[in-house]
Design a protein around this motif. Structure first.
Motif, mmCIF file in Angstrom:
data_model
loop_
_atom_site.group_PDB
_atom_site.id
_atom_site.type_symbol
_atom_site.label_atom_id
_atom_site.label_comp_id
_atom_site.label_asym_id
_atom_site.label_seq_id
_atom_site.Cartn_x
_atom_site.Cartn_y
_atom_site.Cartn_z
ATOM 1 N N ASP A 1 68.030 74.767 72.932
ATOM 2 C CA ASP A 1 66.826 73.974 72.944
ATOM 3 C C ASP A 1 67.026 72.468 72.598
ATOM 4 O O ASP A 1 66.087 71.730 72.900
ATOM 5 N N ASP A 2 68.057 72.361 71.716
ATOM 6 C CA ASP A 2 68.358 70.973 71.434
ATOM 7 C C ASP A 2 68.962 70.013 72.186
ATOM 8 O O ASP A 2 69.394 69.085 71.876
ATOM 9 N N ALA A 3 69.750 70.648 73.517
ATOM 10 C CA ALA A 3 70.304 69.884 74.286
ATOM 11 C C ALA A 3 69.763 68.947 74.814
ATOM 12 O O ALA A 3 68.522 69.250 75.251
ATOM 13 N N THR A 4 70.352 67.441 75.021
ATOM 14 C CA THR A 4 69.573 66.598 75.922
ATOM 15 C C THR A 4 70.627 66.434 76.964
ATOM 16 O O THR A 4 71.793 66.158 76.732
ATOM 17 N N PRO A 5 70.026 65.868 77.985
ATOM 18 C CA PRO A 5 71.090 65.306 78.962
ATOM 19 C C PRO A 5 71.754 64.040 78.895
ATOM 20 O O PRO A 5 70.988 63.125 77.908
ATOM 21 N N LYS A 6 73.143 63.928 78.945
ATOM 22 C CA LYS A 6 73.863 62.832 78.900
ATOM 23 C C LYS A 6 73.346 61.938 79.997
ATOM 24 O O LYS A 6 73.265 62.196 81.146
ATOM 25 N N ARG B 1 81.058 40.169 89.882
ATOM 26 C CA ARG B 1 80.114 40.132 89.005
ATOM 27 C C ARG B 1 79.808 41.740 89.053
ATOM 28 O O ARG B 1 79.595 42.326 90.023
ATOM 29 N N ALA B 2 79.696 42.291 87.750
ATOM 30 C CA ALA B 2 79.268 43.594 88.059
ATOM 31 C C ALA B 2 78.547 44.241 86.795
ATOM 32 O O ALA B 2 78.148 43.362 85.789
ATOM 33 N N GLN B 3 77.843 45.439 86.681
ATOM 34 C CA GLN B 3 77.166 45.649 85.904
ATOM 35 C C GLN B 3 76.897 47.280 85.788
ATOM 36 O O GLN B 3 76.981 47.931 86.940
ATOM 37 N N ASP B 4 76.475 47.968 84.672
ATOM 38 C CA ASP B 4 76.239 49.536 84.509
ATOM 39 C C ASP B 4 74.738 49.561 84.884
ATOM 40 O O ASP B 4 73.983 48.921 84.289
ATOM 41 N N VAL B 5 74.624 50.672 85.746
ATOM 42 C CA VAL B 5 73.155 50.867 86.034
ATOM 43 C C VAL B 5 72.819 52.550 85.732
ATOM 44 O O VAL B 5 73.547 53.259 86.363
ATOM 45 N N PRO B 6 72.047 52.859 84.713
ATOM 46 C CA PRO B 6 71.743 54.086 84.423
ATOM 47 C C PRO B 6 70.714 54.710 85.342
ATOM 48 O O PRO B 6 69.805 53.941 85.902
ATOM 49 N N LEU B 7 70.810 55.748 85.772
ATOM 50 C CA LEU B 7 70.076 56.528 86.547
ATOM 51 C C LEU B 7 69.359 57.781 86.142
ATOM 52 O O LEU B 7 69.876 58.640 85.817
ATOM 53 N N SER B 8 67.993 57.452 86.045
ATOM 54 C CA SER B 8 67.154 58.499 85.191
ATOM 55 C C SER B 8 67.092 59.784 85.899
ATOM 56 O O SER B 8 66.897 60.919 85.438
ATOM 57 N N GLY B 9 67.123 59.811 87.402
ATOM 58 C CA GLY B 9 66.690 61.187 88.126
ATOM 59 C C GLY B 9 68.026 61.913 88.007
ATOM 60 O O GLY B 9 67.832 63.057 87.591
ATOM 61 N N LEU B 10 69.120 61.394 88.133
ATOM 62 C CA LEU B 10 70.436 62.190 87.958
ATOM 63 C C LEU B 10 70.723 62.599 86.485
ATOM 64 O O LEU B 10 71.119 63.705 86.363
ATOM 65 N N THR B 11 69.979 61.746 85.636
ATOM 66 C CA THR B 11 70.399 62.087 84.105
ATOM 67 C C THR B 11 69.336 63.338 83.892
ATOM 68 O O THR B 11 70.053 64.227 83.447
ATOM 69 N N ALA B 12 68.221 63.143 84.364
ATOM 70 C CA ALA B 12 67.281 64.332 83.894
ATOM 71 C C ALA B 12 67.718 65.588 84.778
ATOM 72 O O ALA B 12 67.340 66.727 84.047
ATOM 73 N N ALA B 13 68.356 65.393 85.843
ATOM 74 C CA ALA B 13 68.742 66.695 86.293
ATOM 75 C C ALA B 13 69.916 67.203 86.006
ATOM 76 O O ALA B 13 70.448 68.301 86.338
ATOM 77 N N GLY B 14 70.548 66.575 85.007
ATOM 78 C CA GLY B 14 71.715 67.259 83.995
ATOM 79 C C GLY B 14 72.997 67.078 84.762
ATOM 80 O O GLY B 14 74.012 67.448 84.204
ATOM 81 N N PHE B 15 73.059 66.088 85.750
ATOM 82 C CA PHE B 15 74.607 65.545 86.294
ATOM 83 C C PHE B 15 75.478 64.946 85.297
ATOM 84 O O PHE B 15 76.556 64.938 85.828
ATOM 85 N N GLY B 16 74.889 64.528 84.358
ATOM 86 C CA GLY B 16 75.939 63.872 83.318
ATOM 87 C C GLY B 16 76.350 65.084 82.238
ATOM 88 O O GLY B 16 77.176 64.319 81.315
ATOM 89 N N GLY B 17 75.906 66.183 82.311
ATOM 90 C CA GLY B 17 76.196 67.209 81.289
ATOM 91 C C GLY B 17 75.232 66.997 80.035
ATOM 92 O O GLY B 17 74.198 66.483 80.331
ATOM 93 N N TYR B 18 75.376 67.767 79.195
ATOM 94 C CA TYR B 18 74.398 67.743 78.147
ATOM 95 C C TYR B 18 74.978 67.547 76.700
ATOM 96 O O TYR B 18 76.319 68.031 76.519
#
Length: 168
Positions: free
Chosen positions: A39-44, A17-34
């Protein structure tokens, strides 16, 4: 008397059994890119794929947590007078003398159960230290999946008394 179908259980195939888990801290820090620029850039979103653990993996994590204290003593003996360096190395792996056994187990659980991206124990320790809520989020999902067990591939029995209806 139990209604457990042992014969069907023995024949069943199981899939993890598997699942995708979004991680808000790593997202907000920009580790997923933008996405976008300036100014319009949003974190992936940063999304990890996790799976449930097996009984063997749970036991292995228990054993590794116990072994961390033994490893520390062996490393100190091998390093001789460089015991601070040995402790620093093991602490970097999440296996320091002051690491609680429960945390050592959870670090091991997360490292084993994250399918994508594949993490080394050092990565897990770093996530736990820098983004403890993301680390907790991962572990909660892993334990939830573990508690649900694997997905059984079984044939469903038809509902009702008759197997099929007769053609008109």
């Amino acid at each position: 008397m139990s209604n457990f179908d042992l014969a069907a259980f023995r024949k069943a195939k199981f899939q993890e059994r598997a699942q995708d888990v979004p991680l808000s801290g790593l997202t907000a820090a920009g580790f997923g890119g933008y996405e976008g620029e300036g100014d319009d850039a949003t974190p992936k979103p940063v999304v990890y794929r996790v799976r449930g653990l097996t009984a063997q993996e749970l036991a292995k994590a228990d054993q590794e947590a116990d072994n961390s204290k033994v490893l520390l003593k062996v490393a100190e003996q091998l390093a001789g007078t460089e015991s601070e360096r040995a402790q620093g190395l093991l602490s970097g792996l999440g296996l320091g003398d002051d690491t609680p056994k429960a945390l050592a187990k959870k670090l091991s659980h997360v490292q084993m159960a994250v399918v994508s991206p594949q993490l080394k124990i050092q990565d897990v320790v770093r996530i736990a230290d820098a983004y403890p809520m993301d680390f907790l989020e991962l572990s909660v999902h892993i334990y939830d999946l573990t508690g649900q067990g694997k997905v059984a591939q079984v044939k469903r029995k038809p509902s009702g008394k008759s197997q099929t209806s007769k053609p008109a």
